[in-house]
Enzyme design. Structure first.
Site, PDB file in Angstrom:
ATOM      1  CG  HIS A 105      16.166  -5.595  67.232  1.00 47.28           C
ATOM      2  ND1 HIS A 105      17.407  -5.747  66.671  1.00 47.28           N
ATOM      3  CD2 HIS A 105      15.335  -6.403  66.537  1.00 47.28           C
ATOM      4  CE1 HIS A 105      17.326  -6.635  65.684  1.00 47.28           C
ATOM      5  NE2 HIS A 105      16.077  -7.035  65.566  1.00 47.28           N
TER       6      HIS A 105
ATOM      7  CE  LYS B  86      18.705 -19.452  59.372  1.00 47.98           C
ATOM      8  NZ  LYS B  86      17.650 -18.451  59.422  1.00 47.98           N
TER       9      LYS B  86
ATOM     10  NE  ARG C 136      12.244  -5.265  59.100  1.00 48.68           N
ATOM     11  CZ  ARG C 136      13.249  -6.038  58.807  1.00 48.68           C
ATOM     12  NH1 ARG C 136      14.468  -5.613  58.995  1.00 48.68           N
ATOM     13  NH2 ARG C 136      13.080  -7.242  58.328  1.00 48.68           N
TER      14      ARG C 136
ATOM     15  CB  SER D 236      20.311  -7.709  62.301  1.00 52.05           C
ATOM     16  OG  SER D 236      19.707  -7.312  63.502  1.00 52.05           O
TER      17      SER D 236
END
Length: 156
Positions: free
Chosen positions: A17, A41, A90, A127
């Site tokens: 990040h 969440k 990514r 993460s």
């Protein structure tokens, strides 16, 4: 002046990040790193903790500030006057997902998406993986900043 938003959950923020923030801060006049708040969440870190970690992370960048949002990120972009959303990619799988989202966002609001390929040395960092490895006792110190690492260890 071009204002951009880099949205994410940042739970926790990683060196990947930070790489995207560094490069996006150089590309835009103003960058807002915005952490999403989704009550449905379960996160390891609460919204305020993520804001605090991100604030520490972006301290060296005078044109970067931290924000938070609930709901659609494009609504947040409009409210902030941001013309562009930044997305780090990514892999090809990220691209496939993010391309559709970018097209929907553009159609709904006119907000464009700026794709920024992750530096190869960070392409495997997420993460989710950082949390999983840390929960199982693995060393994640090279995947996060020292300040984030300390918080991570104190939380687990």
């Amino acid at each position: 002046m071009i204002r951009a938003v880099f949205p994410g959950t940042f739970d926790p923020p990683t060196v990947g990040h930070l790489d995207v923030i560094t490069r996006a801060a150089a590309a835009f006049d103003e960058l807002i790193v915005a952490t999403g708040v989704n009550q449905s969440k379960n996160r390891l870190f609460g919204p305020q903790e993520r804001i605090e970690m991100l604030t520490e992370l972006v301290e060296p960048f005078p044109n970067v500030r931290i924000g938070s949002f609930e709901g659609l990120v494009v609504d947040y972009c409009r409210a902030e006057g941001a013309e562009v959303m930044v997305k780090g990619l990514r892999s090809a799988a990220d691209y496939d997902y993010e391309l559709q989202m970018a097209q929907l966002n553009r159609r709904m609001t006119g907000v464009d998406t700026f794709f920024l390929p992750t530096a190869p040395e960070h392409a495997f960092i997420s993460s989710s993986w950082v949390k999983e490895i840390a929960r199982l006792g693995g060393d994640v110190s090279t995947f996060v900043t020292p300040a984030v690492h300390a918080r991570l260890l104190n939380t687990l």
